[in-house]
Scaffold this active site. Structure first.
Site, PDB file in Angstrom:
ATOM      1  N   ASP A 162      10.140 -10.065  13.748  1.00  0.00           N
ATOM      2  CA  ASP A 162       9.448  -8.775  13.795  1.00  0.00           C
ATOM      3  C   ASP A 162      10.545  -7.724  13.692  1.00  0.00           C
ATOM      4  OD1 ASP A 162       7.209 -10.294  14.394  1.00  0.00           O
ATOM      5  OD2 ASP A 162       6.676  -9.142  16.183  1.00  0.00           O
TER       6      ASP A 162
ATOM      7  N   SER B 229      18.729  -6.026  17.860  1.00  0.00           N
ATOM      8  CA  SER B 229      19.830  -6.452  17.007  1.00  0.00           C
ATOM      9  C   SER B 229      19.385  -6.447  15.550  1.00  0.00           C
ATOM     10  CB  SER B 229      20.338  -7.827  17.421  1.00  0.00           C
ATOM     11  OG  SER B 229      21.644  -8.001  16.939  1.00  0.00           O
TER      12      SER B 229
ATOM     13  N   HIS C   4      12.829 -16.906  13.466  1.00  0.00           N
ATOM     14  CA  HIS C   4      12.187 -18.059  12.843  1.00  0.00           C
ATOM     15  C   HIS C   4      12.784 -18.302  11.459  1.00  0.00           C
ATOM     16  CE1 HIS C   4       8.874 -18.013  15.905  1.00  0.00           C
ATOM     17  NE2 HIS C   4       9.332 -16.775  16.013  1.00  0.00           N
TER      18      HIS C   4
END
EC number: 4.1.1.65
Length: 265
Positions: free
Chosen positions: A86, A226, A142
């Site tokens: 995300d 990050s 992911h």
């Protein structure tokens, strides 16, 4: 009023001592009392979280929260490359033949980012994508494709801000910050997934087991905000043309497709 306070606290992580103290606080049980306020300030979607807000034992646990099953659906098309996180896609572009990229007017060396000219040669002429995670984002990473981990290595020691201002005014943040690189071989070529630490909080934890990665499955997580950088080998990736930076995206959403290179066996 609360958001400026949280921003100030996060900026404190630019210092080694304050970073250490804040990290200790975030991992302490005492920090659980600020979770409701933090969630409200950053408009966290509590409905998709794996646990109830009151079940998180520390702010750190809340930062690395998991989501409910099927909260993120991975694009099923075999050729689809998906977002690993995300995030806000801050920049997309070509990797020059000189093994450099230009982000927010600053030039970054892919050789320095990956740690060697030989590694960078693989991606010269290919494409890059920069995905920024703010404190409000889900922080688990992911795999963007199904493939095999060729190599994984860590570079850098310190970390500086990697938000929009950090990219514009910082000093080589993307190529010098603490970072973990995972190089993946998929059916059509190679992808480098570069997980960049931010603001001295050098917490990038690998969670996958073995050398095989399945598209959409978790491979790592960050603490605090990050950045993830994706590097694509030349002529192996076609960007979804509806994506124009800056672009908000969720993990599992399609960012483009792998491309079969002519003459490839």
């Amino acid at each position: 009023m609360k958001q400026p306070i949280y921003r100030f606290l996060i900026e404190l992580t630019n210092g080694r001592i304050t970073s250490y103290l804040l990290q200790k606080f975030a991992q302490s049980k005492l920090s659980r009392f600020v979770i409701p306020s933090f969630s409200k300030t950053y408009k966290i979607n509590e409905q998709e979280m794996e646990k109830e807000l009151k079940e998180y034992q520390s702010l750190h646990d809340f930062f690395i929260r998991k989501l409910k099953t099927n909260a993120r659906i991975t694009h099923a098309a075999e050729e689809a490359v998906v977002s690993p996180v995300d995030a806000v896609i801050e920049d997309i572009g070509m990797i020059e033949s000189t093994r450099e990229i230009v982000v927010k007017g600053k030039t970054y060396s892919i050789s320095e980012m990956l740690g060697s000219k030989e590694k960078a040669d693989v991606y010269a002429g290919g494409e890059y994508m920069i995905l920024y995670l703010s404190p409000s984002h889900y922080h688990r990473i992911h795999s963007p494709v199904t493939g095999t981990v060729l190599e994984q290595w860590t570079l850098g020691r310190k970390s500086y801000p990697v938000n929009r201002l950090g990219l514009k005014y910082g000093r080589d943040t993307l190529s010098k910050n603490y970072r973990t690189i995972t190089e993946i071989q998929h059916e059509e070529g190679k992808i480098a997934v570069i997980k960049v630490g931010a603001m001295f909080v050098n917490s990038i934890e690998t969670t996958h087991n073995g050398d095989m990665l399945e598209k959409g499955k978790e491979m790592a997580y960050f603490t605090f905000g990050s950045t993830v950088i994706l590097l694509f080998e030349k002529d192996t990736f076609m960007l979804d043309q509806s994506i124009k930076a800056p672009f908000n995206i969720q993990a599992g959403k399609r960012i483009g497709d792998t491309v079969h290179r002519s003459g490839q066996v």
